[in-house]
Write a protein that holds these residues in place. Structure first.
Motif, mmCIF file in Angstrom:
data_model
loop_
_atom_site.group_PDB
_atom_site.id
_atom_site.type_symbol
_atom_site.label_atom_id
_atom_site.label_comp_id
_atom_site.label_asym_id
_atom_site.label_seq_id
_atom_site.Cartn_x
_atom_site.Cartn_y
_atom_site.Cartn_z
ATOM 1 N N PHE A 256 0.841 -1.186 0.000
ATOM 2 C CA PHE A 256 0.000 0.000 0.000
ATOM 3 C C PHE A 256 0.883 1.246 0.000
ATOM 4 C CE2 PHE A 256 -2.688 2.977 2.727
ATOM 5 C CZ PHE A 256 -3.443 3.418 1.654
ATOM 6 N N LYS A 257 0.721 2.078 -1.040
ATOM 7 C CA LYS A 257 1.509 3.301 -1.171
ATOM 8 C C LYS A 257 0.581 4.486 -0.913
ATOM 9 C CE LYS A 257 4.626 3.402 -4.508
ATOM 10 N NZ LYS A 257 5.259 3.337 -5.852
ATOM 11 N N TYR B 297 3.036 21.765 8.828
ATOM 12 C CA TYR B 297 2.595 20.719 7.905
ATOM 13 C C TYR B 297 3.694 19.682 7.711
ATOM 14 C CZ TYR B 297 -1.885 22.423 6.158
ATOM 15 O OH TYR B 297 -3.206 22.778 6.033
ATOM 16 N N GLN B 298 3.286 18.432 7.567
ATOM 17 C CA GLN B 298 4.176 17.375 7.111
ATOM 18 C C GLN B 298 3.644 16.831 5.799
ATOM 19 O OE1 GLN B 298 4.699 14.401 10.203
ATOM 20 N NE2 GLN B 298 6.465 15.493 11.032
ATOM 21 N N CYS B 299 4.551 16.422 4.958
ATOM 22 C CA CYS B 299 4.198 15.863 3.660
ATOM 23 C C CYS B 299 4.861 14.486 3.590
ATOM 24 C CB CYS B 299 4.701 16.756 2.535
ATOM 25 S SG CYS B 299 4.247 18.504 2.713
ATOM 26 N N ASP B 300 4.099 13.446 3.846
ATOM 27 C CA ASP B 300 4.640 12.094 4.008
ATOM 28 C C ASP B 300 4.243 11.174 2.868
ATOM 29 O OD1 ASP B 300 5.513 13.015 6.427
ATOM 30 O OD2 ASP B 300 4.645 11.393 7.619
ATOM 31 N N ALA B 301 5.147 10.266 2.543
ATOM 32 C CA ALA B 301 4.841 9.163 1.626
ATOM 33 C C ALA B 301 5.385 7.887 2.249
ATOM 34 C CB ALA B 301 5.474 9.408 0.258
ATOM 35 N N ASP B 302 4.596 6.812 2.240
ATOM 36 C CA ASP B 302 4.995 5.535 2.829
ATOM 37 C C ASP B 302 4.544 4.375 1.953
ATOM 38 O OD1 ASP B 302 5.806 5.745 6.036
ATOM 39 O OD2 ASP B 302 4.621 7.427 5.318
ATOM 40 N N VAL B 303 5.291 3.288 2.039
ATOM 41 C CA VAL B 303 4.883 2.010 1.454
ATOM 42 C C VAL B 303 4.891 0.975 2.570
ATOM 43 C CG1 VAL B 303 5.349 0.247 -0.280
ATOM 44 C CG2 VAL B 303 6.026 2.610 -0.714
ATOM 45 N N PHE C 2 14.055 -2.008 -3.263
ATOM 46 C CA PHE C 2 13.741 -1.101 -4.366
ATOM 47 C C PHE C 2 12.859 0.057 -3.891
ATOM 48 C CE2 PHE C 2 14.790 -4.741 -7.253
ATOM 49 C CZ PHE C 2 15.829 -4.098 -7.920
ATOM 50 N N GLN C 3 12.134 -0.172 -2.800
ATOM 51 C CA GLN C 3 11.337 0.926 -2.240
ATOM 52 C C GLN C 3 12.255 2.043 -1.752
ATOM 53 O OE1 GLN C 3 8.285 0.702 -2.782
ATOM 54 N NE2 GLN C 3 7.754 -1.459 -2.863
ATOM 55 N N GLU C 4 13.337 1.687 -1.047
ATOM 56 C CA GLU C 4 14.298 2.693 -0.596
ATOM 57 C C GLU C 4 14.910 3.424 -1.790
ATOM 58 O OE1 GLU C 4 14.326 -0.009 3.070
ATOM 59 O OE2 GLU C 4 13.762 -0.093 0.961
ATOM 60 N N VAL C 5 15.214 2.673 -2.837
ATOM 61 C CA VAL C 5 15.789 3.268 -4.047
ATOM 62 C C VAL C 5 14.830 4.301 -4.627
ATOM 63 C CG1 VAL C 5 16.521 2.802 -6.424
ATOM 64 C CG2 VAL C 5 17.198 1.246 -4.572
ATOM 65 N N GLU C 6 13.541 3.943 -4.695
ATOM 66 C CA GLU C 6 12.551 4.871 -5.247
ATOM 67 C C GLU C 6 12.405 6.123 -4.382
ATOM 68 O OE1 GLU C 6 8.710 3.265 -6.302
ATOM 69 O OE2 GLU C 6 9.429 3.269 -8.380
ATOM 70 N N PHE C 7 12.537 5.975 -3.070
ATOM 71 C CA PHE C 7 12.420 7.149 -2.209
ATOM 72 C C PHE C 7 13.599 8.112 -2.416
ATOM 73 C CE2 PHE C 7 9.330 4.784 0.581
ATOM 74 C CZ PHE C 7 8.296 5.667 0.365
ATOM 75 N N VAL C 8 14.785 7.570 -2.661
ATOM 76 C CA VAL C 8 15.917 8.440 -2.987
ATOM 77 C C VAL C 8 15.617 9.190 -4.283
ATOM 78 C CG1 VAL C 8 18.360 8.508 -3.628
ATOM 79 C CG2 VAL C 8 17.600 7.007 -1.771
ATOM 80 N N GLN C 9 15.073 8.481 -5.266
ATOM 81 C CA GLN C 9 14.700 9.126 -6.528
ATOM 82 C C GLN C 9 13.611 10.178 -6.315
ATOM 83 O OE1 GLN C 9 13.757 5.384 -8.753
ATOM 84 N NE2 GLN C 9 15.142 6.254 -10.303
ATOM 85 N N LEU C 10 12.656 9.858 -5.441
ATOM 86 C CA LEU C 10 11.557 10.778 -5.182
ATOM 87 C C LEU C 10 12.065 12.075 -4.559
ATOM 88 C CD1 LEU C 10 8.562 11.469 -5.096
ATOM 89 C CD2 LEU C 10 8.361 10.096 -3.017
ATOM 90 N N TYR C 11 12.956 11.962 -3.587
ATOM 91 C CA TYR C 11 13.564 13.168 -3.017
ATOM 92 C C TYR C 11 14.220 14.003 -4.113
ATOM 93 C CZ TYR C 11 13.221 12.560 2.089
ATOM 94 O OH TYR C 11 12.777 12.500 3.391
#
Length: 554
Positions: A220-221, A243-249, A256-265
């Motif tokens: 769940f993303k 305010y906080q702006c959060d995204a979680d999986v 690969f989730q960690e990899v995508e979060f680095v890309q997202l930043y």
């Protein structure tokens, strides 16, 4: 006298320009969240207290804003308690009658007080201090300060000690009230405040996942952009409402989730034109491994808190703090390579391997970091850089794997503008074990301050009304309003000045609001069906048909 308007410390009002700038940041973050497949959810601004308490450590619990129950609750829950408080106040100068407040739970002794004063005083004399096994004071066990106070009041030499007794009276009342309200174990305390403002978005999200687990498709993303509250000391970049702006999986252990979060930043900060941010990364397993190697498994928090200060207080001070926390000299000597850890990602990893070669958990943490680094090296980053920081230890209470923190570009003095990490058991606090998750957060307020300092907000960001129609009277105003209506239908932000005021006043109004154009429709324009458009910066004027006016303003 009129009340001076004010707002609580650590909160802010936002004007139209500030709101526009904040919306600009949030819209970019939101667009990237959705581009990466995250779905929006929202949770209530307040949660049940037991949802939040105990999830952030002692310091976090201290910063949670609690909400006092409202309505008729206080009147109805325990009238006896309030009767007793009134007795404390009304009997403040009446010596032994103070004891009535203590002993209301004992009907036998209370009746004795009511009907046989002499017999009651004999009991008081026998029980100069009260026995814990016999009496409870307002739902909590009698303690030294209350008992000592009672003894002063009922001492046989009370008359000689009247000044001392008076000194204790204020303390007695305060202690009873304070203790009664703050003790979670008594019968009233939990009911005084059963709810609290959310401290962050992560714990409410964990609660949401467990509560709605049968409706959620895992992995769940989700993303959330909502305010949180902390009873913190206000300072630059630190507020009580923000305010906080959060995204979680959740529901996936894949790195690969960690990899995508680095890309997202990288994607978000590139879109904000905030180039050169540093995405710092560490791993909880590495910290645990280091603690294991130096024989300080039971001092993990002390060890990491000290290590985290390396760039602030230097190597010797860090070693001194570690010694004060009971970490051995042999252990500290094994840490020596850490104090000089520098260079590229791979170089630092090799140094860590030499320290952690006997720690299975530490080596596992290194392998996870190597996977993330290798993946990012292949995929590439646009404007950010990934950096290993072994001193990074944020969120140690619930992070179990990768830990992230984002630093502003060099030269900008600001705390972290983002952070997050992997948590393998956060949802277990709500009865759903073995649900791994990873998430990141963007610090909206700090990002705002950085963009402001670097002058990175687009000039057009605060554009509001594009054209103001001057009001020359009712007939002219109606013609203007017809044109305004048509312009709005074509997406042009247009207004009519509401009153038929002097031309100078209306023009000044447009200037103060930075409205770039005004339109004048007088008798001549009415008769010719034309519009006089004035550029407020250049002063240039031109007469245009409506189609030409529309084209000029679009």
């Amino acid at each position: 006298m009129a009340q001076k308007p004010s707002i609580p410390k650590g909160t802010r009002d936002f004007n139209a320009i500030e709101v526009a700038k904040r919306s600009y940041i949030m819209n970019i973050i939101k667009a990237q969240f959705e581009l990466y497949g995250f779905q929006p959810i929202e949770t209530p601004s307040f949660e049940n207290s037991d949802t939040l308490m105990g999830k952030y450590g002692d310091e976090g619990d201290r910063l949670i804003f609690k909400i006092l129950n409202s309505g008729e609750f206080l009147k109805n829950i325990n009238e006896k308690f309030y009767t007793n408080i009134f007795l404390i106040q009304s009997l403040i100068n009446n010596g032994y009658k103070k004891l009535e407040v203590y002993l209301d739970s004992s009907d036998k002794l209370f009746n004795l007080y009511e009907n046989d004063e002499a017999g009651f005083l004999e009991v008081v004399k026998e029980y100069q201090i009260f026995h814990d096994e016999d009496y409870e004071l307002f739902g909590f066990r009698s303690d030294y300060i209350l008992l000592k106070t009672a003894k002063v009041f009922y001492d046989s030499n009370f008359g000689k000690n009247i000044n001392l007794a008076n000194g204790y009276r204020g303390l007695l009342v305060k202690e009873i009230i304070d203790r009664y309200f703050r003790k979670s174990s008594n019968t009233i305390g939990p009911q005084i405040s059963e709810k609290a403002l959310r401290y962050d978005l992560t714990v409410p999200f964990a609660r949401y996942v467990v509560q709605h687990q049968n409706e959620i498709e895992f992995p769940f993303k989700r993303y959330q952009i909502q305010p949180v509250w902390r009873a913190d000391r206000p300072q630059k970049g630190r507020f009580r409402e923000f305010y906080q702006c959060d995204a979680d999986v959740v529901g996936s252990t894949s790195l690969f989730q960690e990899v995508e979060f680095v890309q997202l930043y990288d994607a978000v900060f590139t879109a904000l034109d905030l180039k050169g941010v540093t995405i710092k990364i560490n791993n909880r397993k590495i910290l645990s491994g280091i603690a294991e190697v130096i024989g300080a498994q039971d001092k993990l928090i002390d060890f990491t808190v000290a290590l985290d200060k390396l760039d602030k207080i230097g190597e010797e001070k860090v070693k001194e703090e570690m010694r004060s926390k009971g970490i051995s000299e042999d252990g500290i000597s094994k840490l020596q390579p850490l104090f000089s850890l520098q260079g590229e990602f791979g170089t630092q990893v090799e140094s860590l391997k030499s320290i952690l070669n006997t720690s299975e958990v530490g080596i596992k943490g290194i392998e996870e970091l190597e996977f993330i680094d290798a993946s990012i090296s292949k995929l590439g980053l646009k404007t950010a850089k990934l950096q290993l920081d072994v001193t990074l230890a944020r969120g140690l209470n619930y992070y179990t794997g990768a830990i992230f923190e984002v630093a502003a570009p060099e030269g900008v003095k600001m705390g972290s503008i983002g952070g997050g990490g992997r948590y393998d058991d956060l949802t277990s606090i709500f009865g759903k074990p073995d649900t791994s998750g990873v998430g990141i957060s963007f610090g909206l307020d700090r990002i705002y301050l950085v963009l402001e300092e670097l002058n990175l907000f687009p000039e057009t960001i605060a554009d509001a009304t594009k054209v103001l129609f001057i009001n020359f009277g009712d007939k002219e105003a109606m013609a203007c309003l017809q044109a305004v209506t048509q312009l709005r239908e074509h997406g042009v932000k247009a207004e009519l000045y509401p009153e038929s005021a002097k031309m100078k006043k209306q023009m000044a109004h447009a200037n103060r609001r930075n409205i770039p154009y005004v339109v004048l429709v007088g008798e001549e324009e009415l008769n010719s069906g034309m519009y006089t458009l004035k550029n407020m910066k250049s002063g240039e004027q031109s007469k245009l048909k409506f189609e030409e006016l529309l084209a000029s303003l679009q």
